[in-house]
Motif scaffolding. Structure first.
Motif, PDB file in Angstrom:
ATOM      1  N   GLY A 232       0.852  -1.075  -0.297  1.00  0.00           N
ATOM      2  CA  GLY A 232      -0.294  -0.360  -0.184  1.00  0.00           C
ATOM      3  C   GLY A 232       0.311   1.242   0.136  1.00  0.00           C
ATOM      4  N   LEU A 233       2.846   0.998  -0.590  1.00  0.00           N
ATOM      5  CA  LEU A 233       2.986   1.741  -0.128  1.00  0.00           C
ATOM      6  C   LEU A 233       2.755   3.183  -1.412  1.00  0.00           C
ATOM      7  CD1 LEU A 233       5.372   4.324   1.381  1.00  0.00           C
ATOM      8  CD2 LEU A 233       6.796   2.532   0.280  1.00  0.00           C
ATOM      9  N   VAL A 234       2.550   4.259  -1.166  1.00  0.00           N
ATOM     10  CA  VAL A 234       2.316   5.857  -2.139  1.00  0.00           C
ATOM     11  C   VAL A 234       3.496   6.695  -1.592  1.00  0.00           C
ATOM     12  CG1 VAL A 234       0.911   6.856  -3.360  1.00  0.00           C
ATOM     13  CG2 VAL A 234       0.160   4.602  -2.652  1.00  0.00           C
ATOM     14  N   LEU A 235       3.965   6.648  -3.103  1.00  0.00           N
ATOM     15  CA  LEU A 235       5.562   8.107  -2.496  1.00  0.00           C
ATOM     16  C   LEU A 235       4.935   9.073  -3.439  1.00  0.00           C
ATOM     17  CD1 LEU A 235       8.243   6.187  -1.218  1.00  0.00           C
ATOM     18  CD2 LEU A 235       6.880   8.227  -0.181  1.00  0.00           C
ATOM     19  N   LEU A 236       4.850  10.190  -3.639  1.00  0.00           N
ATOM     20  CA  LEU A 236       5.144  11.455  -3.913  1.00  0.00           C
ATOM     21  C   LEU A 236       6.339  11.884  -4.244  1.00  0.00           C
ATOM     22  CD1 LEU A 236       2.897  12.657  -6.670  1.00  0.00           C
ATOM     23  CD2 LEU A 236       2.737  14.290  -3.906  1.00  0.00           C
ATOM     24  N   GLU A 237       6.458  12.375  -5.649  1.00  0.00           N
ATOM     25  CA  GLU A 237       8.053  13.085  -5.720  1.00  0.00           C
ATOM     26  C   GLU A 237       7.762  14.088  -6.997  1.00  0.00           C
ATOM     27  OE1 GLU A 237      11.462  10.546  -6.849  1.00  0.00           O
ATOM     28  OE2 GLU A 237      11.015   9.332  -5.173  1.00  0.00           O
ATOM     29  N   THR A 238       8.695  15.222  -6.184  1.00  0.00           N
ATOM     30  CA  THR A 238       8.815  16.806  -7.720  1.00  0.00           C
ATOM     31  C   THR A 238      10.293  17.269  -7.314  1.00  0.00           C
ATOM     32  OG1 THR A 238       7.286  18.594  -8.308  1.00  0.00           O
ATOM     33  CG2 THR A 238       7.369  18.210  -6.056  1.00  0.00           C
ATOM     34  N   TYR A 239      10.349  18.445  -8.180  1.00  0.00           N
ATOM     35  CA  TYR A 239      11.539  19.465  -7.702  1.00  0.00           C
ATOM     36  C   TYR A 239      11.159  21.172  -7.189  1.00  0.00           C
ATOM     37  CZ  TYR A 239      15.520  16.040  -7.850  1.00  0.00           C
ATOM     38  OH  TYR A 239      16.668  15.058  -7.741  1.00  0.00           O
ATOM     39  N   THR A 240      11.771  21.308  -6.931  1.00  0.00           N
ATOM     40  CA  THR A 240      11.021  22.994  -6.629  1.00  0.00           C
ATOM     41  C   THR A 240      12.185  23.933  -5.860  1.00  0.00           C
ATOM     42  OG1 THR A 240      10.295  24.201  -6.032  1.00  0.00           O
ATOM     43  CG2 THR A 240       9.983  22.290  -4.609  1.00  0.00           C
ATOM     44  N   THR A 241      12.019  24.923  -6.965  1.00  0.00           N
ATOM     45  CA  THR A 241      12.870  25.523  -6.042  1.00  0.00           C
ATOM     46  C   THR A 241      12.398  26.518  -4.906  1.00  0.00           C
ATOM     47  OG1 THR A 241      12.434  27.688  -7.644  1.00  0.00           O
ATOM     48  CG2 THR A 241      13.978  26.549  -8.647  1.00  0.00           C
ATOM     49  N   GLN A 242      11.155  26.386  -4.541  1.00  0.00           N
ATOM     50  CA  GLN A 242      10.434  27.069  -3.212  1.00  0.00           C
ATOM     51  C   GLN A 242      11.297  26.213  -1.725  1.00  0.00           C
ATOM     52  OE1 GLN A 242       6.084  26.474  -3.746  1.00  0.00           O
ATOM     53  NE2 GLN A 242       6.491  28.383  -5.260  1.00  0.00           N
ATOM     54  N   SER A 243      11.051  26.658  -1.263  1.00  0.00           N
ATOM     55  CA  SER A 243      11.271  26.076   0.335  1.00  0.00           C
ATOM     56  C   SER A 243       9.994  25.355   0.307  1.00  0.00           C
ATOM     57  CB  SER A 243      10.931  27.178   1.448  1.00  0.00           C
ATOM     58  OG  SER A 243       9.544  28.192   1.673  1.00  0.00           O
ATOM     59  N   LEU A 244      10.096  24.170   1.346  1.00  0.00           N
ATOM     60  CA  LEU A 244       9.159  23.348   2.048  1.00  0.00           C
ATOM     61  C   LEU A 244       7.858  23.673   2.091  1.00  0.00           C
ATOM     62  CD1 LEU A 244       8.254  20.231   2.087  1.00  0.00           C
ATOM     63  CD2 LEU A 244       9.341  21.171   4.865  1.00  0.00           C
ATOM     64  N   GLU A 245       7.842  25.342   3.038  1.00  0.00           N
ATOM     65  CA  GLU A 245       7.106  25.612   4.077  1.00  0.00           C
ATOM     66  C   GLU A 245       6.118  26.470   2.596  1.00  0.00           C
ATOM     67  OE1 GLU A 245       9.890  26.265   4.938  1.00  0.00           O
ATOM     68  OE2 GLU A 245       9.721  25.215   6.488  1.00  0.00           O
ATOM     69  N   GLU A 246       6.469  26.923   1.514  1.00  0.00           N
ATOM     70  CA  GLU A 246       6.184  27.665   0.533  1.00  0.00           C
ATOM     71  C   GLU A 246       4.935  26.649  -0.002  1.00  0.00           C
ATOM     72  OE1 GLU A 246       8.051  31.679  -0.435  1.00  0.00           O
ATOM     73  OE2 GLU A 246       9.246  30.151  -1.120  1.00  0.00           O
ATOM     74  N   PHE A 247       6.123  25.571  -0.627  1.00  0.00           N
ATOM     75  CA  PHE A 247       6.019  24.309  -1.564  1.00  0.00           C
ATOM     76  C   PHE A 247       4.186  23.757  -1.093  1.00  0.00           C
ATOM     77  CE2 PHE A 247       5.852  20.250  -3.495  1.00  0.00           C
ATOM     78  CZ  PHE A 247       5.779  20.068  -4.943  1.00  0.00           C
ATOM     79  N   GLN A 248       4.288  23.499   0.299  1.00  0.00           N
ATOM     80  CA  GLN A 248       3.235  22.769   0.485  1.00  0.00           C
ATOM     81  C   GLN A 248       1.606  23.494   1.173  1.00  0.00           C
ATOM     82  OE1 GLN A 248       4.927  21.943   4.666  1.00  0.00           O
ATOM     83  NE2 GLN A 248       4.796  19.741   4.630  1.00  0.00           N
ATOM     84  N   ALA A 249       1.665  24.990   0.603  1.00  0.00           N
ATOM     85  CA  ALA A 249       1.372  25.663   1.020  1.00  0.00           C
ATOM     86  C   ALA A 249       0.353  25.930  -0.460  1.00  0.00           C
ATOM     87  CB  ALA A 249       1.245  27.373   2.092  1.00  0.00           C
ATOM     88  N   ASN A 250       1.229  26.180  -1.249  1.00  0.00           N
ATOM     89  CA  ASN A 250       0.696  26.330  -3.086  1.00  0.00           C
ATOM     90  C   ASN A 250       0.924  25.641  -3.730  1.00  0.00           C
ATOM     91  OD1 ASN A 250       0.618  28.991  -1.439  1.00  0.00           O
ATOM     92  ND2 ASN A 250       2.878  29.398  -2.324  1.00  0.00           N
ATOM     93  N   LYS A 251       1.554  23.854  -3.875  1.00  0.00           N
ATOM     94  CA  LYS A 251       1.881  23.690  -5.035  1.00  0.00           C
ATOM     95  C   LYS A 251       1.229  22.208  -4.534  1.00  0.00           C
ATOM     96  CE  LYS A 251       3.795  26.196  -7.983  1.00  0.00           C
ATOM     97  NZ  LYS A 251       4.101  26.016  -9.428  1.00  0.00           N
ATOM     98  N   LEU A 252       1.351  21.461  -3.433  1.00  0.00           N
ATOM     99  CA  LEU A 252       0.984  19.816  -3.612  1.00  0.00           C
ATOM    100  C   LEU A 252      -0.395  19.608  -4.003  1.00  0.00           C
ATOM    101  CD1 LEU A 252       2.096  18.656   0.745  1.00  0.00           C
ATOM    102  CD2 LEU A 252       2.640  17.889  -1.946  1.00  0.00           C
ATOM    103  N   PRO A 253      -0.915  18.765  -4.898  1.00  0.00           N
ATOM    104  CA  PRO A 253      -2.370  18.281  -5.437  1.00  0.00           C
ATOM    105  C   PRO A 253      -3.174  18.632  -3.907  1.00  0.00           C
ATOM    106  CG  PRO A 253      -0.606  17.170  -6.206  1.00  0.00           C
ATOM    107  CD  PRO A 253       0.515  18.020  -5.507  1.00  0.00           C
TER     108      PRO A 253
END
Length: 421
Positions: free
Chosen positions: A339-360
């Motif tokens: 049941g393991l599912v992992l989501l990966e991506t690359y970004t120049t944003q900080s983790l906080e910015e990315f989690q707030a704006n880009k995560l599906p």
């Protein structure tokens, strides 16, 4: 009647050229995977010279006249091989990119100007057709002999014997052969090899007018997230699914890691061997090679008995102009992967910015597991239970997952592929 606004199918022809040990073969593999992830059909034209020379031809055995005849036949063979792929792409029902390992003008780097002009006249060829109109873009991968000398090698390459000085000269000649092409990009050794390949892919995307977001930026960071469960497929934006099979191989050194990958759609497969070697001057050396199905089958006999085969469904998609790769682990596997599912991506944003704006927002994301060794593929594939394997906590300094440009990510130089780059 087709609407005028309908998107036309694209066929893009790019040549990867350069001096010895510049990264052509590894670059071809990375570029291939990158565009496959975007849903393109990829054709790879192999290097004609390596194909012929591996058949037993040695220049030392040829007279000057025979050498010229060989170069002429080599060029004729190259043109016919390329034309075969070009014709296939024109009749394919989706966007296609054709990646040529060297192109027609490279032959001019190995003969005198007088001989080249005679070949042009004898065969009715001309530089405009061979150079300017035949390909959409030329990428020159500068030899490691120019700026990355510590990583230049002829090891394990039966068709390569050039020393540094000769490699330097051949690199210059290869670059000069393409001067005049309207879209000619030079990728030098001013960065580590991983970044060099990202710059190469970025140069192709920029010429094509493709929006790649920030995943090819040199300061992009990899993030990995644990996903609890998957929604219905209808919740996803347009996506491409691939079947991926990973096997770790036995190696002669505990410091060397080797992995086979089989990746495909609808029973059409590509095969890759990745070898990570001990550090050179504090930087990880990694070699990535596209192999044949026969090589893959033979190498499977060397599977590491301490590791299980990893089976995944890999889903690639864009969301808010951000490129994601979703790995869904499949059985049979170790219970830790059920049941393991992992989501990966690359970004120049900080983790906080990315989690707030880009995560599906349609995915149930449990946690950020970036850099967590318990979620590295190498450790997930171990047959042993981790509690009984005290070495586990100290294993794997770098993440061994495939990155989103098509090759495993490390923090230092990834050495040029030593077979045909």
């Amino acid at each position: 009647m087709e609407l005028a606004s309908a998107k036309a199918k694209r066929v893009y022809k790019v040549v990867l050229t350069g001096g010895p040990c510049g990264g052509k073969t590894t670059g071809q593999s990375r570029l291939c995977t990158f565009f496959e992830n975007l849903g393109w059909k990829v054709f790879r034209v192999p290097e004609t010279a390596s194909t012929l020379l591996s058949g037993g031809v040695k220049f030392a055995d040829l007279s000057p006249e025979d050498a010229i005849t060989f170069q002429e036949n080599l060029l004729k063979t190259m043109i016919q091989m390329e034309n075969t792929f070009f014709a296939l792409a024109e009749h394919f029902n989706r966007d296609c990119i054709i990646i040529c390992d060297r192109g027609t003008m490279d032959a001019s780097a190995f003969v005198s100007k007088e001989v080249w002009e005679q070949l042009m006249k004898t065969n009715g060829w001309n530089p405009v057709e061979l150079r300017d109109t035949r390909y959409n873009q030329i990428i020159h991968m500068v030899s490691a002999a120019k700026g990355a000398e510590d990583f230049y090698t002829t090891e394990d390459h039966s068709c390569r014997s050039e020393n540094l000085d000769l490699a330097h000269t051949l690199d210059d000649r290869a670059a000069e052969a393409w001067i005049g092409h309207p879209y000619f990009d030079v990728i030098d050794n001013s960065t580590n090899f991983d970044t060099k390949l990202r710059r190469m892919i970025s140069a192709v995307c920029q010429r094509m007018g493709l929006d790649t977001g920030d995943r090819l930026e040199t300061n992009a960071k990899k993030f990995k997230f644990l996903v609890r469960s998957l929604p219905d497929d209808s919740m996803f934006p347009p996506f491409e699914d691939f079947d991926v099979i990973h096997d770790y191989l036995q190696t002669n050194s505990k410091k060397t890691q080797a992995r086979l990958r089989k990746r495909g759609q609808k029973d059409r497969w590509s095969y890759t061997l990745t070898v990570r070697r001990p550090e050179v001057r504090g930087q990880v050396v990694e070699i990535k090679t596209q192999i044949t199905s026969r090589d893959y089958t033979n190498m499977l006999e060397q599977r590491d008995p301490f590791h299980l085969t990893i089976l995944k469904k890999r889903r690639c998609f864009l969301y808010h102009n951000q490129y994601f790769q979703l790995d869904i682990y499949k059985e049979p596997c170790h219970p830790r992967c059920h049941g393991l599912v992992l989501l990966e991506t690359y970004t120049t944003q900080s983790l906080e910015e990315f989690q707030a704006n880009k995560l599906p927002d349609f995915l149930d994301i449990v946690d950020n597991v970036t850099g967590d060794p318990t979620h590295s593929m190498y450790n997930l594939s171990l047959k042993e239970e981790w509690l009984n394997n005290k070495k586990f906590c100290f294993k794997l300094a770098a993440d061994d997952e495939d990155d989103l440009t098509g090759s495993p990510r490390t923090n230092g130089w990834i050495g040029p592929h030593v077979n045909g780059v």
